[in-house]
Motif scaffolding. Structure first.
Motif, PDB file in Angstrom:
ATOM      1  N   SER A   7       0.822  -1.207   0.000  1.00 32.97           N
ATOM      2  CA  SER A   7       0.000   0.000   0.000  1.00 32.97           C
ATOM      3  C   SER A   7       0.862   1.266   0.000  1.00 32.97           C
ATOM      4  O   SER A   7       0.375   2.342  -0.317  1.00 32.97           O
ATOM      5  CB  SER A   7      -0.945  -0.002   1.203  1.00 32.97           C
ATOM      6  OG  SER A   7      -0.196   0.022   2.407  1.00 32.97           O
ATOM      7  N   MET A   8       2.159   1.151   0.317  1.00 32.22           N
ATOM      8  CA  MET A   8       3.042   2.313   0.372  1.00 32.22           C
ATOM      9  C   MET A   8       4.111   2.327  -0.716  1.00 32.22           C
ATOM     10  O   MET A   8       4.699   3.357  -0.983  1.00 32.22           O
ATOM     11  CB  MET A   8       3.746   2.384   1.742  1.00 32.22           C
ATOM     12  CG  MET A   8       2.823   2.692   2.882  1.00 32.22           C
ATOM     13  SD  MET A   8       2.203   4.387   2.726  1.00 32.22           S
ATOM     14  CE  MET A   8       0.468   4.133   2.968  1.00 32.22           C
ATOM     15  N   ARG A  32       5.001   6.139  -1.195  1.00 32.49           N
ATOM     16  CA  ARG A  32       3.939   7.134  -1.029  1.00 32.49           C
ATOM     17  C   ARG A  32       4.136   8.003   0.202  1.00 32.49           C
ATOM     18  O   ARG A  32       3.635   9.126   0.263  1.00 32.49           O
ATOM     19  CB  ARG A  32       2.574   6.448  -0.959  1.00 32.49           C
ATOM     20  CG  ARG A  32       2.184   5.846  -2.294  1.00 32.49           C
ATOM     21  CD  ARG A  32       0.849   5.187  -2.244  1.00 32.49           C
ATOM     22  NE  ARG A  32      -0.162   6.170  -1.846  1.00 32.49           N
ATOM     23  CZ  ARG A  32      -1.414   5.867  -1.585  1.00 32.49           C
ATOM     24  NH1 ARG A  32      -1.814   4.617  -1.687  1.00 32.49           N
ATOM     25  NH2 ARG A  32      -2.270   6.785  -1.231  1.00 32.49           N
ATOM     26  N   ARG A  33       4.892   7.520   1.183  1.00 32.69           N
ATOM     27  CA  ARG A  33       5.147   8.318   2.389  1.00 32.69           C
ATOM     28  C   ARG A  33       6.134   9.441   2.099  1.00 32.69           C
ATOM     29  O   ARG A  33       6.176  10.432   2.827  1.00 32.69           O
ATOM     30  CB  ARG A  33       5.688   7.426   3.507  1.00 32.69           C
ATOM     31  CG  ARG A  33       4.668   6.375   3.963  1.00 32.69           C
ATOM     32  CD  ARG A  33       5.333   5.344   4.816  1.00 32.69           C
ATOM     33  NE  ARG A  33       6.234   4.577   3.934  1.00 32.69           N
ATOM     34  CZ  ARG A  33       6.746   3.398   4.234  1.00 32.69           C
ATOM     35  NH1 ARG A  33       6.496   2.846   5.385  1.00 32.69           N
ATOM     36  NH2 ARG A  33       7.532   2.765   3.389  1.00 32.69           N
ATOM     37  N   GLU A  34       6.946   9.289   1.051  1.00 32.74           N
ATOM     38  CA  GLU A  34       7.956  10.276   0.642  1.00 32.74           C
ATOM     39  C   GLU A  34       7.764  10.555  -0.844  1.00 32.74           C
ATOM     40  O   GLU A  34       8.566  10.121  -1.671  1.00 32.74           O
ATOM     41  CB  GLU A  34       9.366   9.728   0.891  1.00 32.74           C
ATOM     42  CG  GLU A  34       9.673   9.373   2.321  1.00 32.74           C
ATOM     43  CD  GLU A  34      10.122  10.565   3.126  1.00 32.74           C
ATOM     44  OE1 GLU A  34      10.438  11.608   2.527  1.00 32.74           O
ATOM     45  OE2 GLU A  34      10.145  10.447   4.353  1.00 32.74           O
ATOM     46  N   PRO A  35       6.711  11.272  -1.241  1.00 34.48           N
ATOM     47  CA  PRO A  35       6.380  11.403  -2.666  1.00 34.48           C
ATOM     48  C   PRO A  35       7.444  12.081  -3.515  1.00 34.48           C
ATOM     49  O   PRO A  35       7.489  11.868  -4.724  1.00 34.48           O
ATOM     50  CB  PRO A  35       5.081  12.206  -2.668  1.00 34.48           C
ATOM     51  CG  PRO A  35       4.985  12.840  -1.328  1.00 34.48           C
ATOM     52  CD  PRO A  35       5.781  11.988  -0.379  1.00 34.48           C
ATOM     53  N   ASN A  36       8.313  12.881  -2.943  1.00 31.65           N
ATOM     54  CA  ASN A  36       9.354  13.549  -3.719  1.00 31.65           C
ATOM     55  C   ASN A  36      10.684  12.800  -3.692  1.00 31.65           C
ATOM     56  O   ASN A  36      11.683  13.316  -4.177  1.00 31.65           O
ATOM     57  CB  ASN A  36       9.558  14.977  -3.218  1.00 31.65           C
ATOM     58  CG  ASN A  36       8.327  15.817  -3.450  1.00 31.65           C
ATOM     59  OD1 ASN A  36       7.671  15.698  -4.474  1.00 31.65           O
ATOM     60  ND2 ASN A  36       7.988  16.652  -2.487  1.00 31.65           N
ATOM     61  N   LEU A  37      10.689  11.605  -3.126  1.00 32.11           N
ATOM     62  CA  LEU A  37      11.917  10.829  -2.988  1.00 32.11           C
ATOM     63  C   LEU A  37      11.715   9.445  -3.586  1.00 32.11           C
ATOM     64  O   LEU A  37      10.717   8.786  -3.287  1.00 32.11           O
ATOM     65  CB  LEU A  37      12.287  10.715  -1.503  1.00 32.11           C
ATOM     66  CG  LEU A  37      13.522   9.922  -1.153  1.00 32.11           C
ATOM     67  CD1 LEU A  37      14.772  10.650  -1.650  1.00 32.11           C
ATOM     68  CD2 LEU A  37      13.610   9.722   0.352  1.00 32.11           C
TER      69      LEU A  37
END
Length: 105
Positions: A7-8, A32-37
């Motif tokens: 899910s992530m 998804r917890r770090e969308p820019n990474l």
């Protein structure tokens, strides 16, 4: 292609074929917890004859480079240089610059 790992996490990969015959092969592991990474990435750009133009990746195999694990393999043989973290849009801009430089030579 797109592969939902959890899910992530999601794994994205693809091949972009350009009009001059060059190609970009890429893989990204997105969190998804770090969308820019990107948790992991490889962007391999090669000429029509399969000669490496550049490859960015985050494989942790050059620990002495600044910015570890981010680095860039360049066309000049086996040269590896430090690099900032990359994403597909940054790489596509660099590809565009490379193609324009080749057209003006």
């Amino acid at each position: 292609g797109f592969d939902k790992r959890s899910s992530m996490l999601a794994f994205v990969r693809g091949d972009v074929h350009l009009i001059d015959g060059s190609r970009l092969h890429f893989r990204e592991l997105l969190d998804r917890r770090e969308p820019n990474l990107r948790a992991m990435y490889v962007y391999h750009f090669q000429s029509a004859d399969s000669t490496l133009i550049f490859r960015y990746d985050s494989t942790p195999h050059y620990p002495n480079l600044p910015g570890f694990p981010h680095h860039k393999h360049v066309r000049k043989g086996s040269e590896v240089v430090s690099a900032r973290p990359q994403d597909l849009f940054l790489v596509m801009r660099e590809m565009e610059e490379h193609i324009h430089q080749g057209a003006s030579c």
